[in-house]
Each structure stands twice: as structure tokens, then as C-alpha cells.
Design an enzyme around this catalytic site. Structure first.
Site, PDB file in Angstrom:
ATOM      1  N   CYS A 155      -6.324 -62.771  37.150  1.00 40.19           N
ATOM      2  CA  CYS A 155      -6.221 -61.690  38.137  1.00 40.19           C
ATOM      3  C   CYS A 155      -5.411 -62.088  39.378  1.00 40.19           C
ATOM      4  CB  CYS A 155      -7.609 -61.215  38.539  1.00 40.19           C
ATOM      5  SG  CYS A 155      -8.779 -62.547  38.836  1.00 40.19           S
ATOM      6  N   HIS A 204      -8.598 -59.006  45.588  1.00 41.27           N
ATOM      7  CA  HIS A 204      -8.269 -60.369  46.019  1.00 41.27           C
ATOM      8  C   HIS A 204      -7.129 -60.315  47.037  1.00 41.27           C
ATOM      9  CE1 HIS A 204     -10.851 -61.728  42.949  1.00 41.27           C
ATOM     10  NE2 HIS A 204     -10.002 -62.222  42.082  1.00 41.27           N
TER      11      HIS A 204
HETATM   12  N1  NAP Z   1     -13.621 -59.657  36.839  1.00 38.05           N
HETATM   13  C1  NAP Z   1     -12.329 -59.792  37.034  1.00 38.05           C
HETATM   14  O1  NAP Z   1     -11.808 -59.531  38.134  1.00 38.05           O
HETATM   15  C2  NAP Z   1     -11.434 -60.264  35.927  1.00 38.05           C
HETATM   16  C3  NAP Z   1     -10.059 -60.186  36.134  1.00 38.05           C
HETATM   17  C4  NAP Z   1      -9.193 -60.602  35.117  1.00 38.05           C
HETATM   18  C5  NAP Z   1      -9.713 -61.090  33.938  1.00 38.05           C
HETATM   19  N2  NAP Z   1     -11.063 -61.163  33.769  1.00 38.05           N
HETATM   20  C6  NAP Z   1     -11.549 -61.651  32.479  1.00 38.05           C
HETATM   21  O2  NAP Z   1     -11.993 -60.519  31.744  1.00 38.05           O
HETATM   22  C7  NAP Z   1     -13.092 -60.889  30.906  1.00 38.05           C
HETATM   23  C8  NAP Z   1     -14.294 -59.988  31.240  1.00 38.05           C
HETATM   24  O3  NAP Z   1     -14.648 -60.227  32.600  1.00 38.05           O
HETATM   25  P1  NAP Z   1     -15.677 -59.334  33.414  1.00 38.05           P
HETATM   26  O4  NAP Z   1     -15.497 -59.722  34.817  1.00 38.05           O
HETATM   27  O5  NAP Z   1     -15.560 -57.911  33.014  1.00 38.05           O
HETATM   28  O6  NAP Z   1     -17.080 -59.913  32.870  1.00 38.05           O
HETATM   29  P2  NAP Z   1     -18.518 -59.194  32.871  1.00 38.05           P
HETATM   30  O7  NAP Z   1     -18.619 -58.195  33.956  1.00 38.05           O
HETATM   31  O8  NAP Z   1     -19.488 -60.319  32.847  1.00 38.05           O
HETATM   32  O9  NAP Z   1     -18.546 -58.430  31.468  1.00 38.05           O
HETATM   33  C9  NAP Z   1     -18.566 -59.137  30.251  1.00 38.05           C
HETATM   34  C10 NAP Z   1     -18.569 -58.141  29.101  1.00 38.05           C
HETATM   35  O10 NAP Z   1     -18.541 -58.870  27.871  1.00 38.05           O
HETATM   36  C11 NAP Z   1     -19.577 -58.364  27.033  1.00 38.05           C
HETATM   37  N3  NAP Z   1     -20.015 -59.407  26.104  1.00 38.05           N
HETATM   38  C12 NAP Z   1     -20.578 -60.595  26.380  1.00 38.05           C
HETATM   39  N4  NAP Z   1     -20.848 -61.266  25.227  1.00 38.05           N
HETATM   40  C13 NAP Z   1     -20.455 -60.443  24.221  1.00 38.05           C
HETATM   41  C14 NAP Z   1     -20.475 -60.542  22.811  1.00 38.05           C
HETATM   42  N5  NAP Z   1     -20.973 -61.612  22.179  1.00 38.05           N
HETATM   43  N6  NAP Z   1     -19.997 -59.504  22.072  1.00 38.05           N
HETATM   44  C15 NAP Z   1     -19.490 -58.399  22.670  1.00 38.05           C
HETATM   45  N7  NAP Z   1     -19.443 -58.249  24.008  1.00 38.05           N
HETATM   46  C16 NAP Z   1     -19.919 -59.267  24.771  1.00 38.05           C
HETATM   47  C17 NAP Z   1     -20.671 -57.970  28.000  1.00 38.05           C
HETATM   48  O11 NAP Z   1     -21.573 -57.106  27.342  1.00 38.05           O
HETATM   49  P3  NAP Z   1     -23.140 -57.012  27.780  1.00 38.05           P
HETATM   50  O12 NAP Z   1     -23.174 -56.090  28.975  1.00 38.05           O
HETATM   51  O13 NAP Z   1     -23.763 -56.409  26.576  1.00 38.05           O
HETATM   52  O14 NAP Z   1     -23.600 -58.391  28.094  1.00 38.05           O
HETATM   53  C18 NAP Z   1     -19.825 -57.275  29.066  1.00 38.05           C
HETATM   54  O15 NAP Z   1     -19.465 -55.989  28.616  1.00 38.05           O
HETATM   55  C19 NAP Z   1     -13.341 -62.380  31.155  1.00 38.05           C
HETATM   56  O16 NAP Z   1     -12.641 -63.139  30.196  1.00 38.05           O
HETATM   57  C20 NAP Z   1     -12.746 -62.596  32.533  1.00 38.05           C
HETATM   58  O17 NAP Z   1     -12.327 -63.924  32.754  1.00 38.05           O
HETATM   59  C21 NAP Z   1     -11.931 -60.756  34.729  1.00 38.05           C
END
Ligand code: NAP
Length: 337
Positions: free
Chosen positions: A132, A245
Site C-alpha cells: 500500500c 497513509h
Molecule cells: N489493509 C491494508 O491497507 C492493505 C493494503 C494493501 C494490501 N493489503 C494486503 O491485503 C491482504 C488482506 O489484508 P486486510 O487488511 O484486508 O486483512 P484483514 O482485514 O485481516 O482481512 C483478512 C481477510 O482474509 C480472510 N481470510 C483469512 N483466512 C482465510 C482463509 N483461510 N480462507 C479464506 N479467507 C480467509 C478473512 O476472513 P474472516 O473474516 O473469515 O477471518 C478476511 O476476510 C493482506 O495480504 C494484506 O497484506 C492490505
């Protein structure tokens, strides 16, 4: 799959998370041609329903067989999950756009910011969405690189809690409430309490003293800009904001550069909004960048160290949008263009 209209079959995996939620909203807001949509998350979310612009949708526990029936799969889960399923999800012809760090540095997988290298999406089956902080940074750097030739880039970041996911955002709220109520603050997602604090530690420390988050900014910026030799250094810091950010950036350029010339270039640049009127107290901030597609750039001034070959600037972008969901949907738009 839930029928929406005429268009592509789209799967969002990680649909209950901070990024996945924004992906669904962004698909709708940008009128992506969604014919059918299916939302997946973990077993924990089985049968959960989500209010979305497409109506109330039921979340399904992830299944490789079901998800890979889609044409476009937006992945917003962990790097380990992407490594396990990323390639397999493409085997029936789907294009997978992955938000994790799993494939970003693989030589044969394009790492795309559409304003810069969207042409790489054509024909690719697995595409990586950048970190990000990097995505927000390179939107501003690429036009300056094209016009003046970047020599060195030094970045310090001010990263919001939601960069660590939905649970981390909830933790900031809870810690802040605890602190204001005089209760023990506690902490779980961050190494230290984040409420009323600033933590210069995102991801793990590497042998060179930088964190992995900082090195992602270095490696991914070099790859996206097509400048593997570009000198980049970053200090990544978590701050107690919810979203968007900010980054303080110093550049040294090969050609002479002036603030006015940089403003001219940035005003023309896709994905950038110049917000630079110090007299009116107008500059990039999380409160104004939140919810915006463009990256705000301001505080553009001659750098006192690099003189005629250097600038300082401050930028701010919504890392859940340009740093994640928006960029992924823009990549999907390039795929079907
Ligand atoms: N947050 C940011 O600003 C950002 C920016 C760029 C990239 N990212 C990347 O994007 C990805 C997601 O980030 P996030 O911030 O959205 O994380 P998050 O809020 O923790 O969400 C994680 C998601 O993954 C799902 N999940 C976890 N284990 C799973 C499994 N075994 N099978 C299917 N779904 C599963 C969760 O479902 P449940 O609700 O059922 O647990 C939830 O929907 C990460 O790789 C992160 O590094 C994040």
C-alpha cells in the site's frame, strides 16, 4: 455466484476484511461489468451476510473449486494463503489479482500500478498488487522520474492502523477508548500500544536494520518504476490514525528541478491531486485523502540539501483504495480492456 447483470464472473476472497470490503464497494462504484459475484472468507465467516452495493450478499467459506469458476478473482487474504492457492486458482482460466506480498517480486509476475505499467496486465494470469505504501508513493514518483530522472528517494511514512487489517483498526478504537477511560490500554496486533503512540516498526526487522515493510517500499518501487538501480531508503512508522497513509519524501534528480516545474508535471499526472497552498493551510492529510481515489501531493519545496536537483514533498493516499482495492479493480479494468 449471485446474478447481477451482464458481465464477468467476479470472486472476492477475503471479502470480510478491510481490503475485501472496499473491493466490493469499488467494483460497484467504478461500474466494473460484474455479471455474477461471489464472496469468500474463512470458515469463521460461513453464512455471514454483508450489506454491499449489490444488496445483501452471503459470504461463503473459501473453496478452491468454487472460487476458480470465476473470470476474475480478487484475493485479499494473507501471503501464505496466496502462495497456497494463487496458481491453482488460475487453472480454469481465471485471472487472479493478489493483494498480498506473495508474488510481488517474482520476475515472471507483473506488479502493477495501472497509471504506470497497466499494459502488463494483458495476457497475465496472476498479477500482484503492490504494498500500500509503495502504490501511493510511485503514483507521485513516476511522473517526476519521467520528467526529471530520479537519482535518490528517501521516504518516511506515517501509516494508519487499518494498514494492518480490520482487526487492527478495531484495536485502535478500543485502545483509545481504554486510554480515555483510564483503563489499561493493552495491545494485540501491534508490538506496542498504538493509541497515543508512534511505532517505528512495521513487519519484521531484517539483517540490514530495515524492516520488511521498509524493504518492500525499496524493492517494489524499483520494480514498478522499472529502475532496479534506483537508490531508495524508507523508514516506515505506524501512527494512530484509522485510514490513509502519509509519506514525507525527499528526491534527488538527474535533471534540474524546481517546485513550479514539479507542480506542472504532477498536475498532469493520472492519479494525483496537487494540494499545495500553504497560505490557506492546504496540504495532504489523512482526513482529506480518506475515501479519495487520487493521491494528494503537496508541501512541494526545494530541498535544502540537494538544491537545484532536489525536492521535498508530502503525500497522502487512501491505502485501502489506491494502496489496495482501487488499484486491484483498476488492474481488473486493464485485464478486460
Ligand atoms: N489493509 C491494508 O491497507 C492493505 C493494503 C494493501 C494490501 N493489503 C494486503 O491485503 C491482504 C488482506 O489484508 P486486510 O487488511 O484486508 O486483512 P484483514 O482485514 O485481516 O482481512 C483478512 C481477510 O482474509 C480472510 N481470510 C483469512 N483466512 C482465510 C482463509 N483461510 N480462507 C479464506 N479467507 C480467509 C478473512 O476472513 P474472516 O473474516 O473469515 O477471518 C478476511 O476476510 C493482506 O495480504 C494484506 O497484506 C492490505
Amino acid at each position: 455466484m449471485v446474478e447481477i447483470g451482464v458481465g464477468k464472473r467476479v470472486a472476492v476472497v477475503g471479502a470480510t476484511g478491510a481490503v475485501g470490503t472496499e473491493m466490493v464497494t469499488t467494483l460497484h462504484a467504478r461500474k466494473f461489468p460484474v455479471g455474477q459475484i461471489e464472496l469468500f472468507a474463512s470458515e469463521r465467516s460461513a453464512a455471514r451476510t454483508l450489506e454491499t452495493p449489490y444488496g445483501v450478499l452471503t459470504v461463503n467459506p473459501f473453496s478452491l473449486e468454487a472460487a476458480r469458476e470465476a473470470d476474475i478473482i480478487l484475493l485479499a487474504v494473507s501471503g501464505d494463503f496466496a502462495k497456497q492457492y494463487g496458481h491453482a486458482l488460475t487453472e480454469r482460466g481465471a485471472v487472479v489479482i493478489d493483494n498480498s506480498s506473495a508474488f510481488r517480486l517474482d520476475a515472471d509476475i507483473p506488479l502493477i500500478v495501472p497509471e504506470i505499467n497497466g499494459h502488463l496486465a494483458k495476457g497475465a494470469r496472476l498479477i500482484a498488487n503492490p504494498n500500500c505504501t509503495t502504490a501511493i508513493l510511485v503514483v507521485a514518483l513516476a511522473p517526476l522520474d519521467r520528467a526529471f530522472g530520479l537519482k535518490k528517494v528517501i521516504v518516511s511514512t506515517y501509516q494508519a492502523a487499518s494498514g494492518a487489517g480490520a482487526a487492527a483498526m478495531a484495536e485502535l478504537r478500543q485502545e483509545t477508548a481504554n486510554a480515555l477511560a483510564g483503563r489499561p490500554v493493552g495491545h494485540k496486533h501491534f508490538v506496542h500500544p498504538i493509541a497515543f503512540n508512534v511505532i517505528p516498526h512495521i513487519d519484521s526487522f531484517q539483517d540490514n536494520g530495515y524492516t520488511r515493510e521498509e524493504m518492500k517500499v525499496v524493492w517494489e518501487s524499483q520494480k514498478i518504476l522499472g529502475r532496479p538501480e534506483l537508490a531508495v531508503s524508507c523508514t516506515a512508522v505506524r501512527i494512530p490514525t484509522f485510514r490513509a497513509h502519509a509519506e514525507s519524501v525527499t528526491i534527488e534528480t538527474h535533471a534540474e528541478i524546481t517546485p513550479a516545474a514539479a507542480v506542472t508535471v504532477l498536475m498532469d499526472a493520472a492519479g494525483v491531486t496537487v494540494v499545495d497552498d500553504p497560505a490557506a493551510a492546504a496540504y495532504p492529510m489523512p482526513l482529506t485523502a480518506t475515501g479519495e481515489y487520487n493521491v494528494e501531493v503537496g508541501r512541494i519545496r526545494r530541498n535544502l540539501v540537494f538544491g537545484a536537483h532536489g525536492l521535498d514533498l508530502f503525500l497522502c493516499g487512501d491505502q485501502l483504495l489506491k494502496g489496495a482495492a482501487l488499484n486491484a479493480v483498476q488492474i481488473a479494468e486493464c485485464v478486460i480492456a
